[in-house]
Design an enzyme around this catalytic site. Structure first.
Site, PDB file in Angstrom:
ATOM      1  N   GLU A  67       0.826  -1.208   0.000  1.00 39.43           N
ATOM      2  CA  GLU A  67       0.000   0.000   0.000  1.00 39.43           C
ATOM      3  C   GLU A  67       0.858   1.254   0.000  1.00 39.43           C
ATOM      4  OE1 GLU A  67      -3.930  -2.007   2.084  1.00 39.43           O
ATOM      5  OE2 GLU A  67      -2.783  -0.525   3.235  1.00 39.43           O
ATOM      6  N   CYS A  70      -0.425   7.532  -0.698  1.00 40.79           N
ATOM      7  CA  CYS A  70      -1.289   7.944  -1.806  1.00 40.79           C
ATOM      8  C   CYS A  70      -2.084   6.688  -2.171  1.00 40.79           C
ATOM      9  CB  CYS A  70      -0.438   8.434  -2.978  1.00 40.79           C
ATOM     10  SG  CYS A  70      -1.422   8.937  -4.381  1.00 40.79           S
ATOM     11  N   TYR A  71      -3.235   6.532  -1.521  1.00 39.06           N
ATOM     12  CA  TYR A  71      -3.943   5.248  -1.486  1.00 39.06           C
ATOM     13  C   TYR A  71      -4.013   4.513  -2.821  1.00 39.06           C
ATOM     14  CZ  TYR A  71      -5.739   6.002   3.271  1.00 39.06           C
ATOM     15  OH  TYR A  71      -5.875   6.174   4.599  1.00 39.06           O
ATOM     16  N   GLU A  78      -1.580 -10.285  -5.944  1.00 37.55           N
ATOM     17  CA  GLU A  78      -1.618 -11.065  -7.184  1.00 37.55           C
ATOM     18  C   GLU A  78      -0.880 -10.342  -8.303  1.00 37.55           C
ATOM     19  OE1 GLU A  78      -4.041 -10.057  -5.208  1.00 37.55           O
ATOM     20  OE2 GLU A  78      -5.871 -11.233  -5.422  1.00 37.55           O
TER      21      GLU A  78
HETATM   22 ZN   LIG Z   1      -6.378  -7.071  -6.588  1.00 43.82          ZN
END
Ligand SMILES: [Zn+2]
Length: 251
Positions: A67, A70-71, A78
């Site tokens: 993460e 900056c979301y 995956e």
């Molecule tokens: Zn995903």
């Protein structure tokens, strides 16, 4: 002398090469996805995810979610695993296992990841797992029915009328553009632009622009502009402008 260290954590799973994994291979792949989860960087969601991708030659690439403050820059496990594999030269995959901390539910890939897996074929098996290692096997086609893939780009497309849609700039005969359009057109629609349109058209609609339009048209509508319009037209409507209009009509 500086030493460049390889941080490769590539592992292999012994499998008979069949498309269908043995129970042991499935368990190992899920275990790899659980190990990948340990590295998850998810201070915002606190939702750890791990993935383990098995290539056709039984190499395993692992990925975790990463993460960002900056979301929307966050990357799923995956996609991380697939990107690692592709960047090492692998494009054919047997299976991918996904792990999370969900005890009672099988972790399911998000829509973006389903599309990302699908890019490399419909034959990859997807193992959705729970924390105890139990799993549900699904095909890409089940997860993403009626999907859009690379093959679609080679399908027959309509080219008659030479109509082009663009979100940047269009320098093609007949254009719809959200940027600017420089058009020398002979079709029914010569330019619709949210930027500026320079049009030398002979069709029914020569320019509609929310910026400025410089039009040398001979069609039914020569310029509608919310900026300024410089028009040399011979059609039914030569210029409608909310800015300024310089018009030289011969009709
Ligand atoms: Zn995903």
């Amino acid at each position: 002398m500086d030493q460049v260290k390889s941080s490769s954590t590539v592992t292999h799973i012994n499998d008979q090469g069949s498309r269908h994994l043995s129970q042991e291979a499935i368990e190992k792949l899920i275990q790899q996805s659980q190990e990948a989860k340990q590295h998850a960087y998810c201070p915002y969601s606190n939702f750890r995810v791990g993935a383990a991708l098995l290539t056709m030659d039984n190499t395993v690439f692992r990925g975790c979610n990463v993460e960002n403050a900056c979301y929307n820059l966050g990357v799923c496990a995956e996609r991380n695993a697939i990107s690692k594999a592709v960047s090492e030269g692998y494009r054919s995959f047997k299976a991918i296992a996904i792990a999370s901390d969900q005890k009672d539910q099988f972790i399911s890939p998000c829509g973006g990841c389903r599309q990302f897996i699908r890019e490399f074929g419909l034959n990859c098996d997807v193992y959705l797992s729970k924390t105890d290692g139990s799993h549900r096997k699904m095909t890409v086609d089940e997860l993403l029915p009626v999907s859009f893939g690379p093959e679609e780009l080679d399908m027959k497309k309509v080219t008659d009328g030479q109509l082009a849609g663009s979100i940047g700039e269009a320098f093609i005969p007949d254009a719809v553009s959200l940027g600017s359009a420089e058009v020398e057109g002979t079709g029914a629609l010569d330019a619709v632009s949210l930027g500026s349109a320079e049009v030398d058209g002979t069709g029914a609609l020569d320019a509609v622009s929310l910026g400025s339009a410089e039009v040398e048209g001979t069609g039914a509508l020569d310029a509608v502009s919310l900026g300024s319009a410089e028009v040399e037209g011979t059609g039914a409507l030569d210029a409608v402008s909310l800015g300024s209009a310089e018009i030289n009509t011969s009709n």
